[in-house]
Design a protein around this motif. Structure first.
Motif, short mmCIF file in Angstrom:
data_model
loop_
_atom_site.label_atom_id
_atom_site.label_comp_id
_atom_site.label_asym_id
_atom_site.label_seq_id
_atom_site.Cartn_x
_atom_site.Cartn_y
_atom_site.Cartn_z
N ASP A 146 11.14 18.95 -61.55
CA ASP A 146 12.21 18.09 -62.10
C ASP A 146 11.79 16.68 -62.19
N PHE A 147 12.30 16.21 -63.33
CA PHE A 147 11.63 14.85 -63.75
C PHE A 147 12.92 14.10 -64.41
N GLU A 148 13.05 12.63 -64.16
CA GLU A 148 14.34 11.88 -64.78
C GLU A 148 14.09 12.19 -66.20
N PRO A 149 15.62 12.13 -66.68
CA PRO A 149 15.82 12.20 -67.90
C PRO A 149 15.06 10.97 -68.73
N ALA A 154 6.45 6.29 -69.96
CA ALA A 154 4.80 6.71 -70.15
C ALA A 154 4.23 6.51 -68.79
N LEU A 155 4.48 4.98 -68.21
CA LEU A 155 3.95 4.78 -67.03
C LEU A 155 4.28 5.90 -65.73
N LYS A 156 5.31 6.21 -65.79
CA LYS A 156 5.87 7.33 -64.83
C LYS A 156 5.03 8.93 -65.10
N CYS A 157 5.07 9.03 -66.34
CA CYS A 157 4.49 10.32 -66.69
C CYS A 157 2.73 10.18 -66.26
N GLU A 158 2.48 9.10 -66.51
CA GLU A 158 0.71 8.90 -65.94
C GLU A 158 0.73 9.01 -64.69
N VAL A 159 1.71 8.43 -63.73
CA VAL A 159 1.60 8.69 -62.30
C VAL A 159 1.51 10.02 -61.80
N LEU A 160 2.32 11.07 -62.57
CA LEU A 160 2.55 12.40 -62.23
C LEU A 160 1.38 13.16 -62.42
N THR A 167 4.51 10.17 -74.20
CA THR A 167 3.06 10.20 -73.85
C THR A 167 2.89 9.76 -72.36
N PRO A 168 1.78 9.81 -71.74
CA PRO A 168 1.33 9.05 -70.52
C PRO A 168 0.57 7.97 -71.14
N THR A 169 -0.43 7.32 -70.12
CA THR A 169 -0.87 6.10 -70.83
C THR A 169 -2.59 6.48 -70.89
N THR A 223 2.77 -1.05 -70.15
CA THR A 223 3.33 -1.98 -69.03
C THR A 223 3.95 -3.21 -69.70
N LEU A 224 3.52 -3.57 -70.70
CA LEU A 224 4.06 -4.85 -71.39
C LEU A 224 5.27 -4.60 -72.09
N GLN A 225 5.39 -3.32 -72.56
CA GLN A 225 6.44 -2.74 -73.65
C GLN A 225 7.61 -2.52 -72.57
N ALA A 226 7.23 -2.09 -71.33
CA ALA A 226 8.18 -1.72 -70.32
C ALA A 226 8.78 -3.05 -69.87
N GLU A 227 7.98 -4.10 -69.73
CA GLU A 227 8.71 -5.38 -69.22
C GLU A 227 9.69 -5.83 -70.24
N LEU A 228 9.22 -5.95 -71.59
CA LEU A 228 10.04 -6.38 -72.72
C LEU A 228 11.40 -5.53 -72.81
N GLN A 229 11.30 -4.15 -72.51
CA GLN A 229 12.37 -3.14 -72.53
C GLN A 229 13.42 -3.57 -71.28
N ARG A 230 12.99 -3.97 -70.22
CA ARG A 230 13.78 -4.40 -69.14
C ARG A 230 14.58 -5.34 -69.37
N GLN A 231 14.05 -6.23 -70.27
CA GLN A 231 14.77 -7.65 -70.69
C GLN A 231 15.76 -7.32 -71.85
N SER A 232 16.01 -6.00 -72.21
CA SER A 232 16.79 -5.54 -73.38
C SER A 232 16.34 -6.43 -74.54
N ILE A 233 15.13 -6.05 -75.01
CA ILE A 233 14.67 -6.47 -76.40
C ILE A 233 15.27 -5.67 -77.61
#
Length: 451
Positions: free
Chosen positions: A63-66, A76-82, A98-100, A379-389
């Motif tokens: 089970d993985f988050e939607p 992608a970062l979470k896929c890499e952790v798994l 993708t993973p990373t 990582t940078l992409q995720a940071e920008l997305q968290r800021q609602s780019i």
């Protein structure tokens, strides 16, 4: 006593099952049903994000988050952790995730967005491109799609590519006359009928179904035919209704058993698409002994070869002539017999074999360039997305980053910070993006409720 072969650990992201239950989901459901991972020396970990997931397959469900496009970097970062936790050798996605750092295979099904001039800055198509860039191997579902990859993404087409044609289920076959008669009686089909399968109308009109209805409109022979629409929307589209009275058109979602009878009893299957990544209805029709009329383009000519009749996608006269031509016994018999022969190539066993080859090749011949930089990018992409780019600004950031990678240059920490600051959305921009996303979600919810 021989040693047991080491198992290749593959993470298969079932993301498409979360997104939709259309032909792509059916593709993977069928591949997994016809593939023995143990025989291939593989262990499959299936990421279950929701939806109608495959059943009775030799896979391990996790089970993985939607998935959410607005947080694709974090995903992608979470896929890499798994992948690291599972000690995965390979990541294979059903739809452009993708993973990373873990090697990956991407599969793409068509180039409709590129061919039809859709906005390629939209998130799904950006992720499609990123998955091609990240991949060690690429799977396509036709040679035509493989050529499209080289044309539309020449800088990214250096991967090893494998063609894994779609298969056709065994329950598509030339059914007995009694079943055809029963099908006709049930749906009151007293005339010769033209079978139209799948989606009828699309944003850019590439399915070209309107050509069929135009051909029937004010044609002296039209009253000898009916049109049967299998699948698609449950009601005939208003744009098509203006050409024919309702009594001449049947719109129905059939079971596979009824669809087989529909193919077998049809005068022909008409599939006038301007572009396809594969063309599933053509193979299904041929396997059922149903003559096909289609267009000489993309994968359609590759799948149909000399077993179908081709038309100009803009000519109603051409279509009318081919419909009449199929009333000639010699022409009809030739199309049916050649169709049977061509259809034998398209089996799910063959599809599974090609998927297996791509997996083994990717594990043996990894071509990953600088996986650490991919991790930094996401990582940078995720940071920008968290800021609602917004999508356009995020696309500009991605292009800036990828241009540096193409020149084999890595950003320093200072340059990364400057890059983030450059593309960081203003408070007004963040609020605007959040509002747009909220309104889109509300609109989708209202449409689902009214459907």
């Amino acid at each position: 006593m021989s040693e047991e072969k080491p198992s290749i650990r593959v993470v298969l992201d079932g993301v498409f099952f979360q997104l939709a239950n259309t032909g792509i989901a059916r593709y993977w459901r069928s591949v997994l049903a016809h593939w023995d991972p143990k025989e291939a020396g593989c262990e499959i970990f299936f990421l279950n994000r929701g939806g109608q997931i495959p059943q009775n397959c030799q896979i391990k469900l996790i089970d993985f988050e939607p998935f959410r496009y607005e947080s694709s970097g974090e995903d992608a970062l979470k896929c890499e952790v798994l992948c690291k936790e599972l000690k995965a050798d390979l990541f294979l996605s059903t739809y452009y995730t993708t993973p990373t750092e873990t090697p990956s295979i991407t599969i793409f099904y068509d180039m409709i967005p590129e061919r039809m001039g859709l906005n390629l800055k939209q998130r799904p198509w950006r992720e499609k491109r990123l998955s091609i860039l990240h991949a060690d191997n690429v799977l396509t579902i036709s040679k035509s799609s493989q050529e499209d990859l080289k044309y539309y993404y020449p800088d990214h087409a250096t991967h090893s590519t494998y063609i894994a044609y779609s298969g056709v289920e065994e329950n598509f076959y030339p059914v007995e006359k009694e079943k055809i008669l029963s099908f006709r009686q049930k749906y009151k089909l007293e005339k010769l009928y033209l079978l139209v399968v799948g989606t009828r109308m699309t944003g850019k009109g590439y399915k070209n179904t309107e050509l069929i209805f135009k051909a029937m409109h004010q044609w002296k022979d039209a009253n000898r035919y009916q049109i049967v629409c299998a699948g698609g929307l449950p009601q005939l589209e208003t744009r098509l209704k203006r050409y024919l009275p309702d009594k001449n058109v049947l719109v129905k979602s059939f079971s596979d058993e009824e669809l087989t009878a529909a193919y077998a009893g049809a005068h022909c299957c008409v599939y006038p698409s301007r572009y396809e990544g594969f063309g599933q209805p053509i193979v299904e029709a041929m396997k059922c002994g149903c003559p096909v009329i289609t267009c000489f383009n993309s994968s359609l000519k590759e799948i149909g070869k000399d077993a179908v009749l081709y038309i100009n996608p803009d000519s109603i006269i051409d279509l009318r002539e081919k419909i009449l031509e199929l009333e000639e016994p010699v022409t009809r018999s030739r199309c049916i017999q050649r169709g049977f022969k061509e259809a034998t190539s398209f089996t799910w066993e063959n599809t599974a074999i090609q998927v297996k080859k791509a997996i083994l090749s990717a594990v043996r011949n990894q071509t990953k360039n600088n996986p650490v930089q991919w991790h930094r990018f996401r990582t940078l992409q995720a940071e920008l997305q968290r800021q609602s780019i917004d999508d356009e600004s995020l696309s500009a950031f991605e292009e800036t980053w990828l241009a540096e990678q193409k020149s084999n240059r890595n950003f320093t920490e200072t340059e990364e910070a400057q890059l983030l600051q450059r593309f960081k959305p203003s408070l007004w921009g963040q609020a605007k993006t959040k509002s747009v996303r909220y309104l889109k979600k509300r609109a989708k919810a209202i449409l689902r409720k009214s459907a």
